[in-house]
Design a protein around this motif. Structure first.
Motif, PDB file in Angstrom:
ATOM      1  N   THR A  60       4.945   1.167 -29.841  1.00  0.00           N
ATOM      2  CA  THR A  60       4.285   2.561 -29.732  1.00  0.00           C
ATOM      3  C   THR A  60       2.733   2.509 -29.997  1.00  0.00           C
ATOM      4  N   ASN A  61       2.489   1.693 -31.013  1.00  0.00           N
ATOM      5  CA  ASN A  61       1.227   1.253 -31.335  1.00  0.00           C
ATOM      6  C   ASN A  61       0.173   0.632 -30.316  1.00  0.00           C
ATOM      7  N   ALA A  62       1.149  -0.310 -29.958  1.00  0.00           N
ATOM      8  CA  ALA A  62       0.246  -1.243 -29.060  1.00  0.00           C
ATOM      9  C   ALA A  62       0.047  -0.785 -27.588  1.00  0.00           C
ATOM     10  N   ALA A  73      -5.253  -8.945 -24.138  1.00  0.00           N
ATOM     11  CA  ALA A  73      -5.074 -10.120 -24.906  1.00  0.00           C
ATOM     12  C   ALA A  73      -5.177  -9.850 -26.366  1.00  0.00           C
ATOM     13  N   ARG A  74      -6.216  -8.913 -26.870  1.00  0.00           N
ATOM     14  CA  ARG A  74      -6.428  -8.596 -28.070  1.00  0.00           C
ATOM     15  C   ARG A  74      -4.955  -8.060 -28.921  1.00  0.00           C
ATOM     16  N   VAL A  75      -4.674  -6.917 -28.036  1.00  0.00           N
ATOM     17  CA  VAL A  75      -3.658  -6.057 -28.412  1.00  0.00           C
ATOM     18  C   VAL A  75      -2.038  -6.937 -28.736  1.00  0.00           C
ATOM     19  N   ALA A  76      -1.889  -7.767 -27.974  1.00  0.00           N
ATOM     20  CA  ALA A  76      -0.888  -9.008 -27.765  1.00  0.00           C
ATOM     21  C   ALA A  76      -1.029  -9.798 -28.811  1.00  0.00           C
ATOM     22  N   ARG A  77      -2.332 -10.274 -29.108  1.00  0.00           N
ATOM     23  CA  ARG A  77      -2.346 -11.042 -30.293  1.00  0.00           C
ATOM     24  C   ARG A  77      -1.934 -10.479 -31.697  1.00  0.00           C
ATOM     25  N   ASP A  78      -2.520  -9.222 -31.732  1.00  0.00           N
ATOM     26  CA  ASP A  78      -2.330  -8.509 -33.114  1.00  0.00           C
ATOM     27  C   ASP A  78      -0.691  -8.280 -33.254  1.00  0.00           C
ATOM     28  N   ALA A  79       0.010  -7.894 -32.238  1.00  0.00           N
ATOM     29  CA  ALA A  79       1.512  -7.613 -32.071  1.00  0.00           C
ATOM     30  C   ALA A  79       2.267  -8.800 -32.103  1.00  0.00           C
ATOM     31  N   GLY A  80       1.738 -10.015 -32.009  1.00  0.00           N
ATOM     32  CA  GLY A  80       2.551 -11.250 -32.047  1.00  0.00           C
ATOM     33  C   GLY A  80       3.244 -11.123 -30.801  1.00  0.00           C
ATOM     34  N   SER A  85       4.151  -8.346 -22.128  1.00  0.00           N
ATOM     35  CA  SER A  85       4.938  -7.327 -22.936  1.00  0.00           C
ATOM     36  C   SER A  85       4.011  -5.985 -23.068  1.00  0.00           C
ATOM     37  N   VAL A  86       2.865  -6.297 -23.650  1.00  0.00           N
ATOM     38  CA  VAL A  86       2.000  -4.870 -23.821  1.00  0.00           C
ATOM     39  C   VAL A  86       1.855  -4.086 -22.690  1.00  0.00           C
ATOM     40  N   TYR A  87       1.536  -4.501 -21.448  1.00  0.00           N
ATOM     41  CA  TYR A  87       1.659  -4.130 -20.160  1.00  0.00           C
ATOM     42  C   TYR A  87       2.726  -3.324 -19.858  1.00  0.00           C
ATOM     43  N   GLN A  88       4.095  -4.005 -20.107  1.00  0.00           N
ATOM     44  CA  GLN A  88       5.318  -3.281 -19.823  1.00  0.00           C
ATOM     45  C   GLN A  88       5.414  -1.807 -20.767  1.00  0.00           C
ATOM     46  N   TRP A  89       4.957  -2.329 -22.008  1.00  0.00           N
ATOM     47  CA  TRP A  89       5.273  -0.931 -23.005  1.00  0.00           C
ATOM     48  C   TRP A  89       4.131   0.080 -22.424  1.00  0.00           C
ATOM     49  N   MET A  90       3.114  -0.268 -22.243  1.00  0.00           N
ATOM     50  CA  MET A  90       2.202   0.554 -21.809  1.00  0.00           C
ATOM     51  C   MET A  90       2.688   1.850 -20.552  1.00  0.00           C
ATOM     52  N   ARG A  91       3.325   0.956 -19.713  1.00  0.00           N
ATOM     53  CA  ARG A  91       3.615   1.434 -18.425  1.00  0.00           C
ATOM     54  C   ARG A  91       4.944   2.475 -18.592  1.00  0.00           C
TER      55      ARG A  91
END
Length: 451
Positions: A60-62, A73-80, A85-91
């Protein structure tokens, strides 16, 4: 190398809630991803694949940070995780909200109606029927295959074998259920049934091929047998080479050529000046008695050895003359050469090509060549391709006559008779593709070169 303490620290951190392979590496600065995966799999707490697991809060945070415009890229780096994956979560978050980010572990369970008492009985009956069908399939699979066949898994059967299984049990369970159980399409099933009913359409051809294979002493390949079938004047069979090859493969009709023993060599060092190589590996001849090749080969028999010395005409591969001897001496080669020059007509002076064996460098050999106008030619030292025509003849001879045969108890005279019979067959009846499927004698008669 990492100490056991380093490994334990990394593995313990991985099994902490919400941690992933990438998060552990980012926090500790070691090891590589492959090394950490290996350490985790060796730990007793490991129960499955190293699958990245992310908490609902992390996803949720990402998703919210990505929607606010932060670089993926920055969000993915912080989430590991990966930017994908971040793009799919956002959608999912944008279209379904927080419910779109829930997986099976934290998604709310839908309320299911309580089954009626009769539903449980029907479900049990259905499961029993499925088990009966699986048992019947396995039973018929064992019947179709041999008991010790390793393919007892129905999924390993051929379509024809599956069709036989279905035919055996369709009366009890119905066609649709049986086809589904063995994984066979309805159209394939009916095609295979028709093929089974028609029988083996190559039954007669199989018998003919097997007969020719034995007739050739189990030495003929599929090309020769294919041509022999077409050349049979009494009952010719026109069929493709692929069919003959498949029948021979299915019938295990494979010529058996044993591993060749260490070859005997006639080379005795440089005992005189060698003539030039006039052939240069071009063994083509436009007419008979233009180019001859010769060599010596050894046969290891039951308690003795003997040597064959032939002269082969490169025009069509005909064996012009040959001698067999218990000793590889000069007389063996000289007698062979005298028999060969006796077949020459006036004005014929062929090139006689050989390797650098001692037989072809002794005085008597040279005298016979000079007396009859033969032109000597020799291969390079230790270079068998320079005399490939003679080597190829020996290979065919031994494959078709010698290798794979039991020669125990066969004396020298009996072997000489068998060899003479084979060489007669080689000249007169053994067909070759390079001669338009004729033997050397037949080929010369077709050209008007022999009576």
């Amino acid at each position: 190398m990492f100490s056991m303490e380093d490994r334990r620290r990394a593995v313990d951190l991985y099994f902490t809630e919400g941690m992933t392979i990438r998060k552990v590496i980012a926090e500790l600065g070691y090891p590589s991803e492959g090394a950490l995966v290996k350490w985790v799999r060796e730990d007793p707490r490991y129960t499955g694949a190293c699958r990245r697991s992310y908490t609902l809060e992390c996803k949720t945070n990402a998703a919210r940070r990505a929607l606010e415009g932060e670089p993926l890229a920055r969000v993915a780096r912080d989430a590991g995780c990966t930017p994908t994956s971040v793009y799919q979560w956002m959608r999912r978050y944008r279209s379904e909200g927080i419910l779109g980010l829930m997986d099976r572990r934290n998604a709310p369970m839908p309320a299911e109606p309580m089954p009626a008492a009769g539903d449980d009985v029907e479900e049990l009956r259905r499961q029993v029927e499925v088990l009966r069908l699986e048992n019947a399939v396995m039973r018929e699979t064992i019947d179709v295959l041999k008991a010790d066949d390793p393919r007892l898994d129905p999924s390993m059967l051929t379509n024809r074998e599956r069709t036989r299984v279905v035919d055996a049990i369709r009366g009890e369970f119905g066609l649709a259920a049986c086809l589904k159980a063995v994984g066979l399409k309805r159209s394939t099933y009916y095609y295979e049934r028709g093929a089974i009913a028609a029988g083996d359409r190559y039954a007669v051809l199989r018998a003919r091929v097997a007969g020719l294979f034995e007739q050739g002493g189990r030495a003929w390949g599929y090309r020769t047998i294919h041509r022999m079938l077409r050349l049979d004047e009494s009952d010719p069979i026109v069929v493709s080479e692929k069919v003959v090859r498949r029948i021979m493969r299915e019938g295990a009709m494979r010529p058996v050529y044993l591993k060749r023993p260490k070859r005997w060599s006639s080379y005795a060092g440089e005992i005189g000046e060698a003539p030039a190589n006039l052939v240069e590996r071009d063994f083509h001849a436009d007419a008979p008695n233009m180019l001859w090749v010769t060599d010596v080969t050894q046969f290891t028999m039951d308690g003795y050895k003997c040597w064959l010395s032939p002269v082969v005409d490169c025009f069509d591969g005909m064996v012009v003359s040959w001698t067999l001897s218990r000793s590889p001496n000069a007389d063996m080669a000289n007698r062979m050469l005298l028999d060969a020059v006796a077949t020459l007509r006036d004005g014929e002076h062929p090139i006689i090509h050989s390797d650098r064996g001692c037989h072809y460098r002794w005085d008597e050999w040279i005298r016979i060549c000079e007396e009859h106008g033969l032109i000597r030619s020799m291969s390079a030292k230790g270079c068998s391709p320079d005399n490939a025509a003679a080597e190829g003849f020996f290979g065919r001879l031994k494959n078709e006559l010698f290798y794979g045969r039991d020669w125990r108890g066969v004396g020298y005279e009996e072997f000489r008779e068998r060899l003479a019979a084979y060489l007669t067959h080689y000249n007169e009846t053994r067909i070759k593709k390079s001669l338009d499927w004729m033997s050397p004698v037949q080929y010369r008669r077709s050209l008007g070169l022999a009576a």
